[in-house]
Design an enzyme around this catalytic site. Structure first.
Site, PDB file in Angstrom:
ATOM      1  N   ASP A  85     -68.499  -8.114  -3.884  1.00 27.98           N
ATOM      2  CA  ASP A  85     -67.332  -8.802  -3.052  1.00 27.98           C
ATOM      3  C   ASP A  85     -67.502 -10.189  -3.489  1.00 27.98           C
ATOM      4  O   ASP A  85     -66.436 -10.935  -3.166  1.00 27.98           O
ATOM      5  CB  ASP A  85     -67.436  -8.473  -1.743  1.00 27.98           C
ATOM      6  CG  ASP A  85     -66.913  -7.114  -1.665  1.00 27.98           C
ATOM      7  OD1 ASP A  85     -66.326  -6.414  -2.028  1.00 27.98           O
ATOM      8  OD2 ASP A  85     -67.929  -6.407  -0.647  1.00 27.98           O
ATOM      9  N   ASN A 113     -70.922   1.325  -9.541  1.00 26.73           N
ATOM     10  CA  ASN A 113     -69.562   0.817  -8.850  1.00 26.73           C
ATOM     11  C   ASN A 113     -68.282   1.300  -9.879  1.00 26.73           C
ATOM     12  O   ASN A 113     -67.190   1.357  -9.240  1.00 26.73           O
ATOM     13  CB  ASN A 113     -69.433  -0.536  -8.859  1.00 26.73           C
ATOM     14  CG  ASN A 113     -69.986  -0.965  -7.320  1.00 26.73           C
ATOM     15  OD1 ASN A 113     -69.036  -0.604  -6.460  1.00 26.73           O
ATOM     16  ND2 ASN A 113     -70.769  -1.703  -7.391  1.00 26.73           N
ATOM     17  N   CYS A 154     -70.541 -10.676  -7.864  1.00 23.69           N
ATOM     18  CA  CYS A 154     -71.485  -9.820  -7.673  1.00 23.69           C
ATOM     19  C   CYS A 154     -70.334  -8.605  -7.252  1.00 23.69           C
ATOM     20  O   CYS A 154     -69.520  -8.175  -8.097  1.00 23.69           O
ATOM     21  CB  CYS A 154     -72.343  -9.960  -6.521  1.00 23.69           C
ATOM     22  SG  CYS A 154     -71.733 -10.711  -5.068  1.00 23.69           S
TER      23      CYS A 154
END
Lengths: 650, 489
Positions: free
Chosen positions: A332, A242, A330
């Protein structure tokens, strides 16, 4: 459509002939002939997939899989009819507007006041008060009053007192979908708290002063502890990936006094596939033990359940034993975060293990914090990749805990199953939409009814007879063990094979004990009355006739209580319909059995396959309309055609 | 069964418990270890605990005399007169692993029995195992017929088992081996009933694994259950690889089949495997639990264990010598009886209100089968027990269990007599690991025990109230009659 056959999944011989109706809200199958009309009702919103299979000599088979794990197999004589049904169902099962959903037409005949009362049953402000906030450390913030900061958060958000609007807004800009850290659970006893958020937009090196201040404020709201756990519930690899997209996780160097921890719960796509695989195992026809266990392992389902539970256990331990606050996120912060926060709360606080408390918990951690019910459970036609059994997993975690702590929960398994059912049914408005904002815009509370009121009204059905408010298991924190050899994670056949009654224990301890308790209550009342009368009688002379009539009343009541008990002594076990066992001598096999014979000859050459599963499931209880189920008629004994095919094999 | 190193003794018990003792001093530790080793591997049966055990309780009823074949036969004669008690095996001269008296068809005389015995493995000729009152069908058990490769036959054998059939009716022979194994057995002189010679019987093969495979399975399962790893995949794959639940499913399926033949098909059944002392007994005893409500009571279950296991000659001493932690490969060791108890537990779990006994009762039997202060499970058959003079020299387990103080621990509070046949589900989804035995020493049992207590107290309270209400009602009624009489006066 007439002359439709409803097949029994586990036995090809038992098919019911009847008529299929499609209404605006339900698929209804009515069996022909039988005196007691047997009906199967399925809500359109429960339909998860419809499969048209290759036409055979007998007709055109249609397979309907439901979100509550019911599988219905129909055979429609005419190909054209079948196609029509198929097309209609595809359309009906995939509504595009909320207004098409059942809850907008469902009317339980309650007046306006009762409906409003129902919605007031669960009150989150009251719940935060119960936890002990607002207080010296925590306050309600109105920064999100018009959903101006975060449109998936509720309007009322609890934050540390020292977090100013400036800090909150600043922090929100540094978090995915602006889901800034907010209070989920507060532990009065030691000031430790569980907060939740989404991932920080840290990329490889970005920082945000306000976000750092926000976390510090959370830590400081717990003066007893000098650090804060930050729990990222994703696998480390996912979190690192991410970062490339400008998201990521907190760098311990940038935040003062945090301990950072990955937990490793997989994402919604992995979970969706895992459930799919497990359901395929459940659908196997007469699997061997190895097929089943291997399939179960291969699906990874229990592994995922355990991961969620372990995360909850970690957090509960941090809060209860170390007195340290925890920030959970986490990606969102609306799936895994919701699961983990609610499991931890359930372990920590006995209140959430009561019926009312459990409703509050779901309302708090799931509904109010913008768990995307519509997307996850496919209420409206949408992206199939958004669908995932997130809350199903949480519900299963609760069931696994109930198995380990049988006295700790006020509610029983049925309660969980019915909640799961209604998350998908769209019969009540509670789980519509993706956020509070959307629900308010739709005026859900004015136009639909609340599930909680419905469950509360029928709460007698959902009680765990072993629960006692003063029991040691109902007090304090639950501390489950973590290794599978200490905490046996079981396959939940009550849920995933819910409609295969033949697979479940034939006598329900819960139902039995509930009946005993009910009888006990009647006895208590009677005892009271008898005592009173005895004293009266001892004190004074009373009219003989009066006593006599009274006594008759009493005995009538007692008769009732014993008959209740009788009913309980023949619980579900005999709900299987007793099919007369065709007495077959080997010489007179009809066409059907000849077929089985050849099949089984093949099988018996392989010892692993020759053991046949033999359960027949009852179909009476398939009605979705009355989830609490009716009384079951006792029959001679449970109909089971054990291995009859094998008989013919030699 | 122990590993000693540096002052630590690990004792691995037959009930699957593992005890670790830390002992200061190497020498002492070694001494203790060797003593334990010597004492736990006695050569002679007569040196074992039951021969030295002195009961601290008063014997109300001598368990050795609680379940005699004559009583069983008496029950039978009240419903049918087609059977007789044969004393042919009085001196254990015909069949060493059978009890002195057996129940056989009336029309078959002892001479014929002697011939049949010659035709059956270990002389275990077909005898009555169960009579189904509902329809008069029976279940018999035996060992394999000694047909050999050239298809020997024995007219008396055919006559004997045909004698159990109603005119024009067929019966089923359930062979607990796969067809393959049964065919291979012919090479060693064994075999199975040929259709040509037994035209009225249909043979069904239901494979149940034997000795070493079962023992391996137990060892693997217990190892899995002691694995403290937190890895879910590993746990499930080990559970699967142990095959324990597969065996459970196979045994239950065969038993359901036998029960179904009798109850639903209205046919008589003969069950056998090779020796007729292991899988045969699993099937016949489980079928009785399914069919006969009496076997689901405490007394009835004890009687079942005595009849179908002890008297029927299940070699307990060979099978239950070492349990799961044995280092040395014991050739005859096998958890046959434990598998039976596990199957009973599976049925109990599915019908929690239909059994008079609880899980603890089954666990107790498991423990005593492997190690006990009582003589009940010593020896391999009645013959050996007779030679060891067990009834005179040792105490019976039943003498102890059947005292009211003990019995109360084993009673199922939910029991409501259920006179129906109970058909368990054998689908994998319905079968579970028996936590009470296999995870007993690992899982915290406190919460489950509390649940049990809560259950008992709910029911006890209910019963108390019932009694009180009844008493008051009676009192009231009496007072009212008194009053009426006074008024009348």
């Amino acid at each position: 459509v007439e002359n439709v056959r409803l097949l029994d999944r586990l036995s090809s011989r038992k098919a019911a002939l009847g008529t299929l109706y499609l209404t605006a809200t339900h698929v209804i199958f009515v069996e022909n002939g039988s005196e007691a009309r047997k009906e199967t009702w399925v809500l359109h919103s429960q339909i998860s997939s419809i499969e048209k299979q290759a036409t055979t000599a007998t007709g055109c088979p249609l397979l309907i899989r439901c979100k509550n794990f019911q599988v219905i197999q129909l055979v429609i004589p005419q190909e054209r009819d079948c196609h029509d049904v198929y097309i209609s169902l595809i359309r009906l099962a995939r509504p595009v507007k909320y207004e098409e959903l059942y809850c907008f037409s469902f009317n339980p005949k309650l007046d306006k006041e009762e409906r409003e009362q129902g919605w007031k049953l669960v009150d989150l402000t009251e719940e935060y008060n119960r936890m002990g906030v607002p207080n010296n450390y925590w306050q309600i913030s109105d920064v999100n009053r018009d959903y101006g900061v975060c449109d998936s958060y509720p309007t009322e958000v609890y934050v540390p007192k020292s977090a100013t609007a400036h800090i909150i807004v600043g922090s929100s800009k540094f978090r995915s979908r602006r889901r800034f850290p907010a209070l989920s659970y507060y532990c009065k006893d030691n000031n430790a708290s569980i907060c939740r958020s989404s991932q920080p937009l840290s990329g490889f090196s970005a920082r945000c002063l306000e976000d750092e201040q926000m976390l510090q404020a959370i830590r400081k709201a717990n003066p007893g502890s000098d650090f804060l756990y930050v729990v990222d519930t994703r696998p480390k690899l996912n979190a690192m990936a991410n970062r490339a997209a400008g998201k990521g996780y907190e760098n311990e160097d940038n935040y003062s006094n945090i301990k950072f921890q990955f937990i490793g719960i997989e994402n919604i796509h992995v979970m969706r596939n895992s459930l799919q695989k497990m359901l395929e195992v459940c659908e196997l026809k007469s699997p061997s033990m190895s097929d089943f266990l291997w399939g179960l392992e291969n699906s990874g389902w229990l592994k995922h359940i355990k991961a969620i539970m372990d995360a909850g256990i970690f957090i509960a331990k941090a809060v209860a034993e170390e007195g340290v606050s925890v920030l959970v996120h986490c990606s969102d912060g609306w799936d895994r975060t919701a699961q983990v926060c609610s499991v931890a709360s359930l372990l920590l606080d006995p209140y959430y293990r009561t019926m009312k408390g459990f409703m509050v918990l779901i309302e708090k951690d799931w509904v109010s914090f913008g768990h995307k019910f519509n997307h996850r459970y496919g209420n409206l036609d949408g992206d199939p990749k958004e669908i995932s059994p997130v809350i199903d997993q949480f519900i299963e975690c609760v069931w696994q805990l109930m198995e380990q702590f049988p006295c700790a929960f006020e509610f029983n398994e049925r309660f969980l199953i019915h909640i799961q059912h209604h998350i998908y049914s769209c019969q009540f408005g509670n789980f519509l939409c993706n956020s509070q904002k959307e629900r308010r815009e739709l005026k859900i509370q004015e136009r639909t009814y609340s599930l909680w009121a419905h469950l509360w009204k029928n709460r007698a059905d959902y009680l765990n007879p072993l629960y006692r408010p003063d029991h040691s298991q109902t007090q304090g924190t639950l501390r489950p063990q973590m290794a599978p050899c200490n905490f046996l994670y079981k396959f939940w056949s009550g849920m995933y094979n819910r409609f295969e009654k033949g697979l479940h224990p034939r006598q329900s301890v819960t139902d039995y004990l509930m009946a005993v308790k009910e009888e006990t209550q009647q006895l208590e009342e009677e005892l009271e009355v008898l005592r009173e009368r005895l004293t009266n009688l001892q004190k004074s002379q009373i009219n003989d006739n009066k006593v006599k009539s009274k006594r008759q009343d009493r005995s009538k009541e007692l008769g009732l209580s014993t008959s209740n008990n009788c009913l309980a002594n023949t619980p579900q076990e005999y709900s299987n319909d007793l099919k007369s066992f065709p007495s077959r001598s080997p010489s007179q096999g009809d066409e059907d059995s000849a077929l089985i014979l050849t099949q089984d000859n093949l099988k018996s050459s392989d010892p692993d396959l020759s053991a046949n599963s033999d359960q027949e499931s009852g179909v009476e209880d398939l009605s979705c309309r009355s989830p609490s189920g009716g009384g079951c008629l006792p029959s001679e004994d449970s109909g089971k055609d054990s291995d009859e095919a094998v008989f013919l094999a030699v | 069964r122990f590993v000693g190193s540096l002052g630590t003794i690990i004792i691995k018990c037959k009930d699957l418990r593992i005890i670790q003792l830390d002992i200061p001093g190497m020498e002492e530790c070694l001494n203790i270890a060797s003593s334990i080793e010597a004492l736990s591997t006695l050569d002679s049966v007569t040196l074992m605990y039951p021969f030295f055990y002195r009961p601290m309780f008063e014997i109300v009823e001598d368990g050795w005399r609680s379940f005699l074949p004559d009583q069983e036969f008496e029950l039978l004669t009240s419903v049918t007169d087609e059977w007789r008690l044969s004393c042919i095996n009085k001196e254990f001269s015909v069949c060493p692993s059978y009890p002195p008296v057996v129940i056989v068809p009336k029309s078959i005389d002892d001479e014929a029995l002697r011939k049949v015995a010659m035709f059956r493995h270990g002389s275990r000729f077909p005898v009555l195992s169960y009579y189904h009152k509902k329809n008069g069908m029976v279940m018999m058990r035996s060992s394999q017929p000694l047909t050999g490769t050239n298809g020997r036959r024995c007219k008396e054998d055919e006559k004997l088992i045909n004698a159990t059939l109603r005119p024009g009716k067929r019966g089923y022979i359930i062979d607990t081996r796969s067809l393959n194994v049964a065919q291979q057995a012919r090479a060693k002189g064994g075999g199975f009933e040929q259709e040509a010679h037994y035209p009225q019987w249909r043979r069904i093969h239901k494979c149940i694994e034997r000795f070493n495979i079962l023992q391996e399975s137990l060892i693997k399962l217990v190892e899995a259950c002691n694995d403290q790893s937190h890895n879910m995949d590993r746990w499930l794959s080990k559970l699967e690889a142990s095959n324990w639940l597969t065996h459970i499913k196979e045994i239950l399926t065969a038993a359901c089949l036998a029960a179904q033949c009798i109850d639903r098909e209205g046919a008589s059944v003969l069950v056998h495997g090779t020796e007729g002392t292991d899988s045969t007994l699993q099937v016949t005893s489980l079928a009785q639990i399914i069919l006969d409500p009496r076997c689901r009571t405490i007394r009835g279950f004890e009687s079942l264990v005595v009849r179908e296991w002890l008297q029927a000659g299940h070699p307990f001493q060979q099978r239950c010598a070492q349990s799961a932690y044995s280092n040395s490969k014991q050739k005859w060791e096998a958890p046959v009886f434990l598998l039976f108890l596990d199957c009973v537990w599976q049925i109990l779990r599915q019908f929690p209100c239909s059994f008079e006994f609880n899980e603890q009762f089954l666990i107790m039997l498991f423990e005593h089968a492997y190690a006990s202060q009582f003589g009940t499970f010593l020896g391999n058959n009645e013959n050996e027990r007779f030679k060891l003079k067990l009834p005179q020299k040792t105490m019976s387990l039943w003498s102890w269990v059947n005292r009211p103080e003990e019995l109360s621990k084993f009673q199922n509070p939910l029991f409501e007599a259920n006179s129906l046949v109970i058909w368990p589900s054998v689908a994998p989804q319905s079968l579970q690991l028996w936590e009470g035995v296999f995870l007993r020493w690992n899982r915290p049992s406190k919460f489950l025990d509390e649940a049990q207590e809560e259950m008992i107290s709910i029911i006890r309270y209910n019963k108390e109230l019932q009694a009180k209400v009844n008493a008051l009602r009676r009192q009231l009624a009496e007072m009212e009659t008194d009053e009426r009489m006074q008024e009348n006066l």
